[in-house]
Design an enzyme around this catalytic site. Sequence first.
Site, PDB file in Angstrom:
ATOM      1  N   THR A 131       0.830  -1.208   0.000  1.00 33.61           N
ATOM      2  CA  THR A 131       0.000   0.000   0.000  1.00 33.61           C
ATOM      3  C   THR A 131       0.857   1.247   0.000  1.00 33.61           C
ATOM      4  O   THR A 131       0.449   2.286  -0.527  1.00 33.61           O
ATOM      5  CB  THR A 131      -0.934  -0.010   1.223  1.00 33.61           C
ATOM      6  OG1 THR A 131      -1.683  -1.229   1.227  1.00 33.61           O
ATOM      7  CG2 THR A 131      -1.898   1.161   1.199  1.00 33.61           C
TER       8      THR A 131
ATOM      9  N   TYR B 239       4.706 -12.536   5.475  1.00 34.34           N
ATOM     10  CA  TYR B 239       3.624 -12.039   4.614  1.00 34.34           C
ATOM     11  C   TYR B 239       3.352 -13.108   3.563  1.00 34.34           C
ATOM     12  O   TYR B 239       4.156 -13.321   2.655  1.00 34.34           O
ATOM     13  CB  TYR B 239       4.079 -10.733   3.975  1.00 34.34           C
ATOM     14  CG  TYR B 239       3.055  -9.961   3.179  1.00 34.34           C
ATOM     15  CD1 TYR B 239       1.716 -10.322   3.114  1.00 34.34           C
ATOM     16  CD2 TYR B 239       3.440  -8.810   2.490  1.00 34.34           C
ATOM     17  CE1 TYR B 239       0.800  -9.588   2.391  1.00 34.34           C
ATOM     18  CE2 TYR B 239       2.540  -8.062   1.764  1.00 34.34           C
ATOM     19  CZ  TYR B 239       1.226  -8.455   1.710  1.00 34.34           C
ATOM     20  OH  TYR B 239       0.321  -7.714   0.979  1.00 34.34           O
TER      21      TYR B 239
ATOM     22  N   LYS C 154       0.983 -12.016   8.224  1.00 32.28           N
ATOM     23  CA  LYS C 154      -0.069 -11.317   7.489  1.00 32.28           C
ATOM     24  C   LYS C 154      -0.601 -12.324   6.484  1.00 32.28           C
ATOM     25  O   LYS C 154       0.071 -12.688   5.523  1.00 32.28           O
ATOM     26  CB  LYS C 154       0.475 -10.070   6.789  1.00 32.28           C
ATOM     27  CG  LYS C 154      -0.598  -9.304   6.016  1.00 32.28           C
ATOM     28  CD  LYS C 154      -0.051  -8.066   5.331  1.00 32.28           C
ATOM     29  CE  LYS C 154      -1.159  -7.346   4.568  1.00 32.28           C
ATOM     30  NZ  LYS C 154      -0.660  -6.144   3.845  1.00 32.28           N
TER      31      LYS C 154
ATOM     32  N   ILE D  78      -3.780  -6.402   9.234  1.00 30.87           N
ATOM     33  CA  ILE D  78      -2.970  -5.342   8.621  1.00 30.87           C
ATOM     34  C   ILE D  78      -3.785  -4.874   7.434  1.00 30.87           C
ATOM     35  O   ILE D  78      -3.919  -5.587   6.438  1.00 30.87           O
ATOM     36  CB  ILE D  78      -1.578  -5.850   8.203  1.00 30.87           C
ATOM     37  CG1 ILE D  78      -0.780  -6.281   9.434  1.00 30.87           C
ATOM     38  CG2 ILE D  78      -0.833  -4.766   7.435  1.00 30.87           C
ATOM     39  CD1 ILE D  78       0.566  -6.908   9.108  1.00 30.87           C
TER      40      ILE D  78
END
Length: 290
Positions: free
Chosen positions: A46, A133, A161, A201
Amino acid sequence: MSSFRGIWVALATPFRSGEVDYPALQGLVSGLLEDGVAGFVVCGTTGEAAALSHDEQLAVLDAVLQWVPPQQVIMGLAGNNLRELLAFQQEVQRRPLAGVLVPAPYYIRPSQQGLEVFFQTVADASSVPVVLYDIPYRTGVRIERETLRRIVRHPNIAAIKDCGGDVETTLALIADGHIEVLTGEDLQIFANLCMGGAGAISASAHVRADLYVRMQREMEANDINAARRTFQRLLPWMQAAFAEPNPAAVKGALALQGLMANELREPMQACSEATLERLRRVLADLEACD
């Protein structure tokens, strides 16, 4: 070891005329802290980290650390050149941090054994907790369930995540209890909490973060019906937030709120006028519920 429970914001990087807009970044962070978020992931997807040089990424991290306690800051750490990644990891870890967020090496699609070696090497070299992740639709490689369960037993890996898209793997990780399981799929936040996960998240939590925090607290108080109502209130916004490749719609919404310019770095594009109009309606409805 740090706790990663709660709502963490996958922080967008504001730009103005092609450069990082630090005043906008400070305003964004300050407002989200007031809303009670657990912390921030800096220079993740992001945050458009792929479009930032390493020097720019470190500058953004240093700026955020001026405004946010270190235990509330996770730094994104991604790459497929292990030597370069480890060198950048050393630079990052000269700062006080809650942790680093590390995906599988993208594009090269290593074997399951290669994935284990990669994460073990990064975790061995880490002086701060690692948040793994798992996002196969971006990296191009799936970490199989048993591989993942072995990897997260490393003492330096504290959380995940979870964007793997496999509910049985999510349930297994929660049941194993070795790490805190945070969803990275915003539409799964309520389900994650119901299954006993640690939180999220989230990119969409840039908008009305107070409601995301409320939902988490309602679940902690075992008020599932209240948490469901809060989630359903947020749902139209969550769906609109990913109407275009992230973070286009999130930045569009923040621009409508006057918090930053509606600017991304190419090849990413600002969201269309049609999406902006949808965002105007959704944001107005979200505020009308107060």
